[in-house]
Structure formats: C-alpha cells, structure tokens
Write a protein that holds these residues in place. Structure first.
Motif, PDB file in Angstrom:
ATOM      1  N   GLY A 265      -0.640  -7.002  18.199  1.00 49.67           N
ATOM      2  CA  GLY A 265      -0.555  -6.395  19.515  1.00 49.67           C
ATOM      3  C   GLY A 265       0.703  -6.833  20.225  1.00 49.67           C
ATOM      4  O   GLY A 265       1.656  -7.314  19.597  1.00 49.67           O
ATOM      5  N   VAL A 266       0.717  -6.663  21.549  1.00 51.62           N
ATOM      6  CA  VAL A 266       1.867  -7.073  22.341  1.00 51.62           C
ATOM      7  C   VAL A 266       1.394  -7.991  23.458  1.00 51.62           C
ATOM      8  O   VAL A 266       0.246  -7.916  23.905  1.00 51.62           O
ATOM      9  CB  VAL A 266       2.630  -5.871  22.934  1.00 51.62           C
ATOM     10  CG1 VAL A 266       3.055  -4.905  21.839  1.00 51.62           C
ATOM     11  CG2 VAL A 266       1.794  -5.155  23.993  1.00 51.62           C
ATOM     12  N   VAL A 267       2.298  -8.866  23.901  1.00 55.92           N
ATOM     13  CA  VAL A 267       2.038  -9.766  25.015  1.00 55.92           C
ATOM     14  C   VAL A 267       3.007  -9.407  26.132  1.00 55.92           C
ATOM     15  O   VAL A 267       4.223  -9.342  25.913  1.00 55.92           O
ATOM     16  CB  VAL A 267       2.215 -11.240  24.608  1.00 55.92           C
ATOM     17  CG1 VAL A 267       1.916 -12.158  25.797  1.00 55.92           C
ATOM     18  CG2 VAL A 267       1.312 -11.575  23.427  1.00 55.92           C
ATOM     19  N   THR A 268       2.490  -9.156  27.321  1.00 56.83           N
ATOM     20  CA  THR A 268       3.349  -8.790  28.440  1.00 56.83           C
ATOM     21  C   THR A 268       3.868 -10.038  29.142  1.00 56.83           C
ATOM     22  O   THR A 268       3.376 -11.150  28.911  1.00 56.83           O
ATOM     23  CB  THR A 268       2.591  -7.917  29.457  1.00 56.83           C
ATOM     24  OG1 THR A 268       1.626  -8.718  30.134  1.00 56.83           O
ATOM     25  CG2 THR A 268       1.896  -6.754  28.757  1.00 56.83           C
ATOM     26  N   GLU A 269       4.850  -9.835  30.010  1.00 57.89           N
ATOM     27  CA  GLU A 269       5.418 -10.971  30.725  1.00 57.89           C
ATOM     28  C   GLU A 269       4.413 -11.633  31.655  1.00 57.89           C
ATOM     29  O   GLU A 269       4.563 -12.809  32.012  1.00 57.89           O
ATOM     30  CB  GLU A 269       6.665 -10.530  31.503  1.00 57.89           C
ATOM     31  CG  GLU A 269       7.861 -10.263  30.603  1.00 57.89           C
ATOM     32  CD  GLU A 269       9.131  -9.993  31.379  1.00 57.89           C
ATOM     33  OE1 GLU A 269       9.046  -9.781  32.608  1.00 57.89           O
ATOM     34  OE2 GLU A 269      10.209 -10.006  30.755  1.00 57.89           O
ATOM     35  N   SER A 270       3.388 -10.906  32.041  1.00 55.73           N
ATOM     36  CA  SER A 270       2.344 -11.496  32.882  1.00 55.73           C
ATOM     37  C   SER A 270       1.310 -12.261  32.073  1.00 55.73           C
ATOM     38  O   SER A 270       0.403 -12.875  32.634  1.00 55.73           O
ATOM     39  CB  SER A 270       1.648 -10.401  33.693  1.00 55.73           C
ATOM     40  OG  SER A 270       0.911  -9.534  32.834  1.00 55.73           O
ATOM     41  N   GLY A 271       1.435 -12.213  30.735  1.00 52.56           N
ATOM     42  CA  GLY A 271       0.512 -12.923  29.864  1.00 52.56           C
ATOM     43  C   GLY A 271      -0.612 -12.074  29.319  1.00 52.56           C
ATOM     44  O   GLY A 271      -1.419 -12.543  28.497  1.00 52.56           O
ATOM     45  N   GLU A 272      -0.688 -10.804  29.726  1.00 51.85           N
ATOM     46  CA  GLU A 272      -1.729  -9.926  29.210  1.00 51.85           C
ATOM     47  C   GLU A 272      -1.481  -9.618  27.741  1.00 51.85           C
ATOM     48  O   GLU A 272      -0.340  -9.381  27.326  1.00 51.85           O
ATOM     49  CB  GLU A 272      -1.764  -8.617  30.009  1.00 51.85           C
ATOM     50  CG  GLU A 272      -2.816  -7.635  29.516  1.00 51.85           C
ATOM     51  CD  GLU A 272      -2.742  -6.283  30.209  1.00 51.85           C
ATOM     52  OE1 GLU A 272      -3.607  -5.426  29.939  1.00 51.85           O
ATOM     53  OE2 GLU A 272      -1.811  -6.074  31.015  1.00 51.85           O
ATOM     54  N   GLN A 273      -2.550  -9.617  26.948  1.00 46.99           N
ATOM     55  CA  GLN A 273      -2.446  -9.268  25.542  1.00 46.99           C
ATOM     56  C   GLN A 273      -3.118  -7.916  25.316  1.00 46.99           C
ATOM     57  O   GLN A 273      -4.268  -7.718  25.715  1.00 46.99           O
ATOM     58  CB  GLN A 273      -3.103 -10.346  24.676  1.00 46.99           C
ATOM     59  CG  GLN A 273      -2.429 -11.710  24.815  1.00 46.99           C
ATOM     60  CD  GLN A 273      -2.900 -12.698  23.759  1.00 46.99           C
ATOM     61  OE1 GLN A 273      -3.192 -12.312  22.621  1.00 46.99           O
ATOM     62  NE2 GLN A 273      -2.962 -13.966  24.128  1.00 46.99           N
ATOM     63  N   ILE A 274      -2.373  -7.009  24.684  1.00 49.49           N
ATOM     64  CA  ILE A 274      -2.896  -5.675  24.374  1.00 49.49           C
ATOM     65  C   ILE A 274      -2.980  -5.574  22.857  1.00 49.49           C
ATOM     66  O   ILE A 274      -1.949  -5.596  22.160  1.00 49.49           O
ATOM     67  CB  ILE A 274      -1.997  -4.576  24.949  1.00 49.49           C
ATOM     68  CG1 ILE A 274      -1.823  -4.765  26.465  1.00 49.49           C
ATOM     69  CG2 ILE A 274      -2.573  -3.197  24.642  1.00 49.49           C
ATOM     70  CD1 ILE A 274      -0.823  -3.803  27.087  1.00 49.49           C
ATOM     71  N   ALA A 275      -4.183  -5.509  22.349  1.00 50.28           N
ATOM     72  CA  ALA A 275      -4.394  -5.505  20.901  1.00 50.28           C
ATOM     73  C   ALA A 275      -3.982  -4.173  20.293  1.00 50.28           C
ATOM     74  O   ALA A 275      -4.063  -3.123  20.932  1.00 50.28           O
ATOM     75  CB  ALA A 275      -5.853  -5.794  20.588  1.00 50.28           C
ATOM     76  N   ALA A 276      -3.531  -4.223  19.050  1.00 47.18           N
ATOM     77  CA  ALA A 276      -3.096  -3.013  18.352  1.00 47.18           C
ATOM     78  C   ALA A 276      -3.219  -3.198  16.851  1.00 47.18           C
ATOM     79  O   ALA A 276      -3.086  -4.310  16.331  1.00 47.18           O
ATOM     80  CB  ALA A 276      -1.655  -2.675  18.712  1.00 47.18           C
ATOM     81  N   ASP A 277      -3.489  -2.082  16.169  1.00 48.18           N
ATOM     82  CA  ASP A 277      -3.448  -2.065  14.702  1.00 48.18           C
ATOM     83  C   ASP A 277      -2.038  -1.768  14.202  1.00 48.18           C
ATOM     84  O   ASP A 277      -1.702  -2.065  13.058  1.00 48.18           O
ATOM     85  CB  ASP A 277      -4.411  -1.009  14.164  1.00 48.18           C
ATOM     86  CG  ASP A 277      -5.857  -1.302  14.545  1.00 48.18           C
ATOM     87  OD1 ASP A 277      -6.273  -2.466  14.394  1.00 48.18           O
ATOM     88  OD2 ASP A 277      -6.537  -0.380  15.012  1.00 48.18           O
ATOM     89  N   ALA A 278      -1.225  -1.119  15.056  1.00 48.09           N
ATOM     90  CA  ALA A 278       0.172  -0.824  14.727  1.00 48.09           C
ATOM     91  C   ALA A 278       0.953  -0.769  16.031  1.00 48.09           C
ATOM     92  O   ALA A 278       0.394  -0.454  17.088  1.00 48.09           O
ATOM     93  CB  ALA A 278       0.295   0.499  13.968  1.00 48.09           C
ATOM     94  N   VAL A 279       2.249  -1.072  15.937  1.00 48.58           N
ATOM     95  CA  VAL A 279       3.109  -1.101  17.110  1.00 48.58           C
ATOM     96  C   VAL A 279       4.358  -0.279  16.833  1.00 48.58           C
ATOM     97  O   VAL A 279       4.974  -0.410  15.764  1.00 48.58           O
ATOM     98  CB  VAL A 279       3.505  -2.543  17.490  1.00 48.58           C
ATOM     99  CG1 VAL A 279       4.457  -2.541  18.694  1.00 48.58           C
ATOM    100  CG2 VAL A 279       2.273  -3.387  17.793  1.00 48.58           C
TER     101      VAL A 279
END
Length: 491
Positions: A265-279
């Motif tokens: 997934g991706v991690v935002t600058e605010s610390g949020e993690q967004i899960a993903a199977d592909a990016v």
C-alpha cells in the motif's frame, strides 16, 4: 506481456494527472477497487489551472490532439466525452509566423494546408507537402499499434515486418534530412519539424520516426475544451468518482509500503496507511525512486539520464488583443540550428528564441474579462541547475516582452494587467527533480522499448505511468501510458 502476479482487487493510484486518471478509469471499468491519492487540491497534475484577476489560464498543455483517447478512457466506465466536455475543433491547428514576416495557417485538412503553402511558396512546395502528409500517415500507421500503443517487455518483440517497414520509410534517418526530401524550403520545413522539441531533441538529432508528432497535429487536428484544458482531468475525475473511484486530494504520499518483493500500500505524510494489492505511480521518476521506493530498486541508468529542455511560461492578462494571432501560434526567430545548439548542447538561453503563444480567449472569451485577452507565452530554456532563476527570471521576462514587441506585438508590455512567471525553479519545486516537466528526452537509448519500463524491477506489483515511462511525453502519450499501466494489472 508481463503482468502483476497475485491478487489485484485493490489498487492505489498515486497522482491524479492524466496518466493516473486514465489508469483509474480503466481499472475501475475492469472491476478493481480504486483509490487515487493526489497531493494537490484538485486533479490535473501538469494540466492544472491558474486564476489571476478574472483571467483563467491552463498551466500545462493548451490544446489536445487525439481526443478519441479521452473518449476511450471514459467508455471504460460507460461514459462519453460528449456528455462531459464541450470540445471545440481548432482551425487552424496552429499559425506559424516566420522571421521574414510571412505566416502560414496549418489545418488538419491536407488540401487546405497545401493551398496555403502554394499561396506562400508556389505549387511545387504544395506538392511536396502533399507527399509529406502521405509519408506522415504511413509512419503513423506503422508505429501506433506496434511501437506506441502496446506493452513490450523486450526489444526483440518489435522485430519483424513493422520494424522493416519503419526502416523502409526512413524512420531511422535524421528528422531534418528526412523532412527536407519533401519540404526543401527552410521556413516550411521548420513549421513541420519544430515538434522534435516536444520530445526533447533538435530536428537535427531526432530520428525521422518522430515526425509522427506532426501527423497528430497536422492531420489528426487539435481540440480545445471550453473552460480550458484543465476541464479534461476534471471530467475524467468526475466520471471516475461517479463510478466508485475514491479520491484523496491534498494528500501527499511519503512512501510506498513494501514487504519483500511486494508493495502492500501507500503511506501518506500524515501517517495514514492505504492498503493495496497493486500500486500505480505516475510522478516524476527521479522523485519517485528517490522519495517513494526502496533504494535497491532504483535503476542505475537513472543517474545518467538525458532530460528534455525545460521552459519558461509567462501568463499574461492584457487589455490588448492582436487579431493576427490564432488560438495556437508558433513565432519563429531568424536563427534555427544555432538556437538548438545553445539550448540543448550548451545549456544556454536562446539568443533568438522561437516562441509558442496561445490565446485561449480567442476560442473561449469567458477565460478573460470582457474586452481582454489572456496570453500564454512559452519559451524553451535549458533544464540545468546552473542558472540562477531567482536573479535571471525577471530579466528574462523583460526580454520575452521586448522580443514580442520587436516581432510586431506593439504595446505588449504596457497593456499587461496581471501576470505570472514560471521558471525551471518552479518546476523543480513542483516535484520535477530535473527542473523540466518534459521528462527524459527521446533519444534512441531512451525511447520505445529502451525507455524506462512501466514495471518496477524488484517489486512484483508496482507499475509506473506518465511521461517518464512508455510511451513518452505529451497528452496522448500520458493517456496511453495509463492504459498500458492498467493492462499490466488486468492483463
């Protein structure tokens, strides 16, 4: 064709520019759960919008070629461009002003352009243009489906009859020499070969296969959406939202989360993690590899990349109109070969620049206050860090104004009401590591199957899109790159 292995049900797209939006629509249409993360407050990327004192300017492209690609992306979710955009076909496609004072209107209708050339340089020149147009059409037919609009994992995949046909057409000759066969007149040839600069090269260095860009302009034609080119990403994003794509605006990605050889997934600058199977990542490649991906996956050749020249943009809101200008104009200087040497080889400002001037308010008066006009003046400049733009920028702005006035646009400076200057320093601040929005130059070693691949070596499920990867630079290529990236995921 190599594809992402394993589950691909959830996809995060980093960047809501044209490439990211194209990928998102196609992935959504293929049944994926798609989230788009964009650091700006609205979609568009380089195709952004600037509002100044009642004037509206596009910040990137000012016309669109191959509008069918917009429709193609929208049809993936069952929509049509005609329902979301008011596209105006431009006629002429562009107007060329030569140093001697003559001008040439270039139309998408070959006969009309030939007639204009005949009036300017005689019937022999017109006949040469007709042969040139047929040659462009042949180049396009050979290149599009096999060399541009397809994923190729190896150069060997391209070997065969199409490659032989491209060679037979002279596609690997120098662009200037190949064009000279049909257009011996210097001015006329410049009007159909300056497009080499779009891919970061001089007409004397580019291969003739890049004449296909002139085909997109002069045969395919160009359109302009009422409201500005920024209306296109807004329409694509609105369609994607309507069909379930989630957008996170004003959200910067700090890194791609990786576990072994897969992104999680991706991690935002605010610390949020967004899960993903592909990016799918659509940003500037040097910035992407430096800031978002593990150092171990960065290609070594990125350190030796040859980048395209950059540009200075002068956005001007003016009390004065110039009826001799069309929507899209190319103002040629006297010098030609020397200016490319200064720009590309020496990394210096052009002593006698050719300029692109767009007057979108000619086509859509709502983009300027009543009786006023907005001017978008683009000057190619080197993409180097040895120019102090904080110091040079204001002086160069004054030189651009003087150049326009010397070329017949009297009172241009005095009529300015509002303005904004954009330099390579601004492009660098916007995330373009090399100070150019035009990515890697299309040299032989950086084009086609030799361009940066759209799958990240060392990571099984990270795909790239945008100008740095295949097929390359330009609005049509951005839309195609999104489709090619989506294909890597959907198969």
């Amino acid at each position: 064709m190599r594809t992402v292995s394993g589950a691909t049900g959830r996809v995060v797209v980093v960047g809501a520019g044209l490439a990211g939006l194209s990928a998102a629509l196609r992935l959504c249409g293929a049944g994926r759960e798609v989230t788009v993360v964009e650091r700006c407050a609205d979609p568009g990327g380089c195709a952004g919008r600037l509002r100044l004192g009642g004037y509206t300017f596009d910040t990137g492209p000012t016309v669109i070629t191959m509008p069918r690609l917009i429709d193609d992306a929208l049809r993936c979710v069952g929509e049509r461009a005609a329902d979301r955009l008011d596209l105006v076909r431009l006629d002429p496609v562009y107007r060329a002003f030569f140093a001697g004072g003559e001008r040439l209107d270039v139309h998408s209708d070959t006969d009309r352009t030939a007639e204009a050339i005949a009036a300017l340089r005689g019937p022999a020149a017109a006949a040469g243009y007709r042969k040139f147009a047929r040659w462009l059409a042949d180049l396009y037919d050979v290149q599009w489906s096999r060399f541009i609009d397809s994923n190729a994992d190896s150069p060997l995949r391209l070997v065969g009859r199409p490659l032989a046909r491209l060679a037979a057409l002279g596609g690997f000759r120098g662009l200037d020499a190949a064009t000279r066969r049909f257009l011996p007149d210097d001015d006329i040839r410049r009007a159909f070969s300056f497009q080499a600069l779009y891919v970061g090269l001089s007409p004397y260095d580019a291969r003739a296969l890049y004449a296909v860009i002139a085909h997109l302009d002069t045969i395919g034609g160009a359109v302009f959406p009422r409201g500005g080119v920024h209306e296109i990403p807004r329409a694509l994003a609105a369609a994607a939202t309507a069909h379930g794509v989630r957008f996170h605006y004003a959200t910067a990605v700090s890194r791609i989360a990786v576990d072994g050889d897969r992104a999680t997934g991706v991690v935002t600058e605010s610390g949020e993690q967004i899960a993903a199977d592909a990016v799918v990542v659509t940003g500037d490649l040097p910035t992407t590899y430096r800031d978002l991906l593990p150092a171990r996956v960065a290609p070594r050749r990125l350190r030796f990349v040859r980048v395209s020249p950059s540009c200075v943009l002068l956005h001007v809101g003016s009390r004065t109109g110039y009826p001799q200008l069309a929507h899209h104009n190319v103002l040629f200087g006297t010098a030609w070969r020397r200016t490319f040497r200064e720009l590309i080889d020496d990394g210096r400002l052009m002593s006698d620049p050719s300029l692109l001037v767009t007057v979108a308010s000619h086509t859509d008066p709502s983009l300027a206050p009543r009786g006023r006009h907005g001017y978008y003046v683009l000057a190619p400049v080197p993409a180097t860090s040895n120019i102090d733009w904080a110091r040079i920028g204001p002086r160069y702005r004054d030189e651009l104004v003087r150049t326009l006035e010397r070329r017949g646009y009297d009172g241009f400076g005095e009529a300015i009401e509002v303005e904004r200057l954009v330099t390579p320093a601004d492009w660098r601040a916007a995330g373009h590591a090399n100070g150019t929005p035009f990515a890697a130059a299309h040299t032989v070693a950086q084009t086609g199957p030799f361009r940066f691949a759209n799958m990240v070596r060392g990571l099984e499920n990270v795909v790239l899109a945008g100008a740095w990867t295949v097929p390359g630079v330009g609005v049509p290529m951005a839309l195609v790159s999104g489709r090619l990236a989506a294909q890597r995921i959907t198969g």
